[in-house]
Design a protein around this motif. Structure first.
Motif, mmCIF file in Angstrom:
data_model
loop_
_atom_site.group_PDB
_atom_site.id
_atom_site.type_symbol
_atom_site.label_atom_id
_atom_site.label_comp_id
_atom_site.label_asym_id
_atom_site.label_seq_id
_atom_site.Cartn_x
_atom_site.Cartn_y
_atom_site.Cartn_z
ATOM 1 N N GLY A 132 0.829 -1.199 0.000
ATOM 2 C CA GLY A 132 0.000 0.000 0.000
ATOM 3 C C GLY A 132 0.860 1.244 0.000
ATOM 4 O O GLY A 132 2.072 1.200 -0.266
ATOM 5 N N GLU A 133 0.207 2.351 0.350
ATOM 6 C CA GLU A 133 0.877 3.650 0.239
ATOM 7 C C GLU A 133 1.596 4.002 1.546
ATOM 8 O O GLU A 133 2.796 4.238 1.566
ATOM 9 N N GLY A 134 0.847 3.978 2.625
ATOM 10 C CA GLY A 134 1.424 4.330 3.918
ATOM 11 C C GLY A 134 0.344 4.203 4.962
ATOM 12 O O GLY A 134 -0.840 4.168 4.629
ATOM 13 N N PRO A 135 0.737 4.122 6.237
ATOM 14 C CA PRO A 135 -0.259 3.940 7.299
ATOM 15 C C PRO A 135 -1.229 5.108 7.389
ATOM 16 O O PRO A 135 -0.860 6.262 7.147
ATOM 17 N N GLY A 136 -2.482 4.802 7.732
ATOM 18 C CA GLY A 136 -3.459 5.824 8.094
ATOM 19 C C GLY A 136 -3.551 5.897 9.612
ATOM 20 O O GLY A 136 -2.694 5.351 10.329
ATOM 21 N N GLU A 183 -3.783 2.465 11.470
ATOM 22 C CA GLU A 183 -2.531 1.710 11.369
ATOM 23 C C GLU A 183 -1.467 2.348 12.267
ATOM 24 O O GLU A 183 -0.705 1.643 12.947
ATOM 25 N N PRO A 216 -0.401 -2.919 9.299
ATOM 26 C CA PRO A 216 -0.919 -2.351 8.058
ATOM 27 C C PRO A 216 -2.384 -2.720 7.805
ATOM 28 O O PRO A 216 -2.832 -3.813 8.187
ATOM 29 N N PHE A 217 -3.083 -1.840 7.178
ATOM 30 C CA PHE A 217 -4.455 -2.103 6.703
ATOM 31 C C PHE A 217 -5.333 -2.733 7.788
ATOM 32 O O PHE A 217 -5.806 -3.862 7.641
ATOM 33 N N SER A 266 -10.325 0.424 5.208
ATOM 34 C CA SER A 266 -9.776 -0.121 3.947
ATOM 35 C C SER A 266 -9.201 -1.506 4.168
ATOM 36 O O SER A 266 -9.260 -2.353 3.275
ATOM 37 N N ASN A 274 3.872 -1.379 3.174
ATOM 38 C CA ASN A 274 3.578 -0.084 2.576
ATOM 39 C C ASN A 274 4.842 0.552 2.019
ATOM 40 O O ASN A 274 5.961 0.209 2.440
ATOM 41 N N HIS A 289 -6.765 1.076 -4.845
ATOM 42 C CA HIS A 289 -6.579 1.115 -3.391
ATOM 43 C C HIS A 289 -7.942 0.919 -2.730
ATOM 44 O O HIS A 289 -8.931 1.518 -3.170
HETATM 45 N N1 URA Z 1 -3.711 2.658 3.426
HETATM 46 C C1 URA Z 1 -2.492 2.220 3.047
HETATM 47 O O1 URA Z 1 -2.024 2.523 1.955
HETATM 48 N N2 URA Z 1 -1.820 1.450 3.881
HETATM 49 C C2 URA Z 1 -2.289 1.053 5.056
HETATM 50 O O2 URA Z 1 -1.593 0.319 5.757
HETATM 51 C C3 URA Z 1 -3.571 1.507 5.428
HETATM 52 C C4 URA Z 1 -4.265 2.308 4.611
#
Ligand code: URA
Length: 188
Positions: free
Chosen positions: A40-44, A47, A53-54, A58, A81, A155
């Motif tokens: 993925g892109e990065g933690p929200g 997370e 992650p995730f 989502s 991520n 995503h």
């Molecule tokens: N969106 C992401 O791209 N990564 C995550 O870990 C959570 C949400």
């Protein structure tokens, strides 16, 4: 070097300014012998709070798609991520943040040696497949990069915003299952 050792090092990372605002480093989660990796892109916010992650909304949607094609983060996939620390207000990672963080992901690749990497969304696809990658144009296609197959799909957060895209994304997971049957050694 093994994944737990790499994780210990990553948890202490101060290579970019995101370390100042993070609650937890979100290193990655999943089966250490996974043949399929999701990026993925990065933690929200969820997370960042939980260090995995995730795990927010989502993540629930991602788990639903995984389950539909016999995949599961506990047994046969690994999830990571592009950046390991939450960008404030969930903005896209800055180029310098992604550049600082990518060596961690590269080390995860070298230790896991996945056969298939699925990029979740534009940020991961543009970092890992091609800078001009368009998810709407090229989702579900497999690209061979030095013997590893890369594919991108929407995503899950984009699908929560635009549910009309869900059947198309589901088609990408079905294509993934077919590709797994062709190239992976384990029985899923
Ligand atoms: N969106 C992401 O791209 N990564 C995550 O870990 C959570 C949400």
């Amino acid at each position: 070097m093994d994944l737990p050792t790499l994780q210990q090092q990553c948890l202490a990372c101060r290579r970019c300014a995101l370390c100042e605002t993070r609650t937890h480093v979100v290193f990655g989660q999943g089966a250490p012998d996974a043949e399929v990796m999701f990026v993925g892109e990065g933690p929200g916010a969820s997370e960042d709070a939980q260090g995995q992650p995730f795990v927010g909304r989502s993540g629930q949607l991602l788990d639903h798609y995984l389950e539909a094609v016999d995949l599961d983060r506990k047994t046969n996939v690994y999830i990571a991520n592009v950046v390991k620390c939450r960008p404030p207000q969930n903005r896209d990672p800055l180029p310098e943040e992604a550049d600082a963080c990518l060596p961690w992901l590269r080390q995860q690749f070298s230790l896991l040696r996945p056969k298939i990497v699925v990029c979740l969304g534009r940020v991961a696809a543009q970092q890992l497949i091609a800078p001009g990658f368009s998810v709407s144009r090229d989702h579900g296609k497999f690209f061979d990069k030095h013997g590893t197959l890369f594919m991108a799909t929407y995503h899950p957060a984009a699908l929560l915003r635009s549910p009309a895209g869900k059947p198309v994304a589901f088609g990408d997971f079905v294509a993934l299952r077919e590709k797994i049957a062709q190239v992976c050694e384990r029985t899923y």
